[in-house]
Design a protein around this motif. Structure first.
Motif, mmCIF file in Angstrom:
data_model
loop_
_atom_site.group_PDB
_atom_site.id
_atom_site.type_symbol
_atom_site.label_atom_id
_atom_site.label_comp_id
_atom_site.label_asym_id
_atom_site.label_seq_id
_atom_site.Cartn_x
_atom_site.Cartn_y
_atom_site.Cartn_z
ATOM 1 N N VAL A 1 -2.805 11.335 -7.224
ATOM 2 C CA VAL A 1 -3.561 10.088 -7.396
ATOM 3 C C VAL A 1 -5.021 10.258 -7.008
ATOM 4 O O VAL A 1 -5.384 11.142 -6.234
ATOM 5 N N VAL B 1 6.431 8.704 -4.776
ATOM 6 C CA VAL B 1 6.211 9.868 -3.915
ATOM 7 C C VAL B 1 6.056 11.116 -4.795
ATOM 8 O O VAL B 1 6.801 11.320 -5.753
ATOM 9 N N ALA C 1 5.654 5.711 -0.981
ATOM 10 C CA ALA C 1 5.349 4.673 -1.980
ATOM 11 C C ALA C 1 5.219 3.314 -1.281
ATOM 12 O O ALA C 1 5.738 3.119 -0.176
ATOM 13 N N VAL D 1 0.794 11.106 -3.250
ATOM 14 C CA VAL D 1 1.505 10.024 -2.563
ATOM 15 C C VAL D 1 2.633 10.620 -1.710
ATOM 16 O O VAL D 1 3.461 11.378 -2.212
ATOM 17 N N THR E 1 -3.324 7.196 -11.354
ATOM 18 C CA THR E 1 -2.476 8.395 -11.330
ATOM 19 C C THR E 1 -3.076 9.464 -12.231
ATOM 20 O O THR E 1 -3.768 9.163 -13.210
ATOM 21 N N LEU F 1 -6.078 2.564 -7.098
ATOM 22 C CA LEU F 1 -5.514 3.907 -7.202
ATOM 23 C C LEU F 1 -5.129 4.217 -8.649
ATOM 24 O O LEU F 1 -4.582 3.359 -9.332
ATOM 25 N N THR G 1 -8.146 7.792 -5.501
ATOM 26 C CA THR G 1 -8.188 6.521 -4.780
ATOM 27 C C THR G 1 -9.613 6.080 -4.473
ATOM 28 O O THR G 1 -10.507 6.900 -4.279
ATOM 29 N N VAL H 1 -1.220 8.007 1.081
ATOM 30 C CA VAL H 1 -1.630 9.168 0.285
ATOM 31 C C VAL H 1 -2.103 10.283 1.217
ATOM 32 O O VAL H 1 -2.902 10.043 2.125
ATOM 33 N N GLU I 1 0.820 -1.215 0.000
ATOM 34 C CA GLU I 1 0.000 0.000 0.000
ATOM 35 C C GLU I 1 0.854 1.265 0.000
ATOM 36 O O GLU I 1 1.857 1.362 0.715
ATOM 37 N N ALA I 2 0.388 2.248 -0.784
ATOM 38 C CA ALA I 2 1.003 3.580 -0.746
ATOM 39 C C ALA I 2 0.261 4.410 0.295
ATOM 40 O O ALA I 2 -0.923 4.178 0.564
#
Ligand SMILES: NC(=O)c1ccc[n+]([C@@H]2O[C@H](COP(=O)([O-])OP(=O)(O)OC[C@H]3O[C@@H](n4cnc5c(N)ncnc54)[C@H](OP(=O)(O)O)[C@@H]3O)[C@@H](O)[C@H]2O)c1
Length: 311
Positions: free
Chosen positions: A81, A77, A68, A65, A103, A101, A83, A31, A28-29
């Motif tokens: 994004v 980063v 990352a 982000v 971009t 997610l 989500t 955010v 998981e990122a």
């Protein structure tokens, strides 16, 4: 961090409070959320007595982000994004797997992006289930709503002859501008058959819309904004003429946990940033002023999306 949490003593059953920040799993990122959009289902969910105080709800959120994913998946980063998730979107920070997610261009407006996940993806995925729409008549009920507006635009772009349904005459001009070829106050006013229906309303709308589906066509039941049941008589179901092989199909965006939404979210974000998709924002406020937007949504006074800026 701050989050909009369920508080059954607060207006709209929501209050800004301090909660622990999420700890992202390796895939998981993390955010930093800049804006969220509201959906009737989650706002209504906050009012349910069985939803515990302190719950962080929220499906749609957009931001940047700040960490990352440790396993190297997903964006870097600094990437902008959009989500999606089953909860935890109404917060300053959200942990999101790459599949949920998309971009976006760096200069894209986070508020506009936040309208995309539930409403935009639902419209896109239902229309895709219909197959080629070139030259086909497609009815969209609840066309002035979040899902409806995206569905009208995407169906028109796919070559459909779009039949939009809105009870509100003031919506007709705007829906035509989005690509609707016809706008009617109710499905019963439509006399020419349609190949497909995307139904956001249920109840009598579903019954009357199904009555004009042509042989081999289908009605996709997405929502039940009317909160009314649809009881189909044998005549309504089977028909009194020779239109057969018609179906009614259910739809649930998050029905398959294995679905990877990243490519579609990225595409929708690009279309929106390029001005080819209208986010249909009808109300936008800082999240501290959420109560009025929440109440408007619960009272069904909104036509389009309500956006809260995280400030
Ligand atoms: N299955 C899924 O995965 C999924 C995904 C997304 C949404 N949904 C559901 O789909 C529905 C639409 O979502 P949304 O975000 O577009 O909602 P929305 O923004 O509230 O729009 C719903 C639209 O339906 C119309 N409507 C409302 N009450 C009605 C009534 N009593 N009779 C006739 N029309 C009525 C309104 O249009 P007019 O006033 O112009 O007629 C309104 O703009 C909701 O029920 C939502 O919970 C389901």
């Amino acid at each position: 961090m701050r989050a909009l949490t369920v508080d059954h003593t607060a207006p709209g059953h929501l209050a800004l409070t301090e909660v622990p920040a999420p700890r992202p799993a390796t895939h998981e990122a993390l955010v930093q959320i800049e804006a969220v959009s509201l959906n009737f289902g989650e706002v209504h969910g906050a009012t349910h007595p069985e939803t515990p105080n302190g719950t962080v709800l929220g499906w749609d959120a957009a931001g940047v982000v700040v960490q990352a994913a440790a396993d190297g998946s997903g964006p870097a980063v600094g990437d902008k994004v959009v989500t999606l998730g089953a909860d935890a979107g109404w917060a300053e920070l959200r942990a999101v797997p790459a599949a949920l997610l998309g971009t976006a261009p760096k200069d894209a407006d986070a508020g506009a992006l936040s309208t995309l996940p539930v409403a935009g993806l639902s419209a896109l995925h239902v229309l895709r289930r219909m197959g080629s729409l070139l030259g086909r008549r497609v009815m969209i009920t609840g066309a002035s709503g979040g899902v409806g507006r995206f569905a009208v635009q995407l169906a028109a772009r796919a070559g459909a002859e779009v039949v939009a349904i809105s009870r509100n005459p003031a919506q007709a001009e705007g829906l035509r501008a989005l690509g609707a070829h016809e706008v009617h106050p109710e499905p019963a006013a439509v006399t020419e058959p349609v190949a497909y229906v995307l139904d956001n309303v249920g109840g009598q709308h579903l019954i009357d819309a199904f009555a004009v589906v042509s042989a081999g066509g289908a009605l996709f039941s997405v929502g039940r904004s009317s909160e009314a049941d649809a009881v189909l008589t044998p005549d309504a179901l089977i028909g009194t003429d020779s239109r057969h092989d018609r179906s009614i199909r259910t739809f649930f965006l998050l029905g398959d946990p294995a679905t990877d939404f990243s490519a579609d979210l990225t595409w929708l974000a690009g279309e929106l940033a390029a001005g080819r998709l209208d986010p249909g924002i009808s109300r936008r406020t800082p999240w501290a002023d959420h109560a009025e937007a929440v109440q408007a949504l619960l009272d069904r006074r909104l036509h389009g999306k309500a956006v809260l800026d995280i400030q």
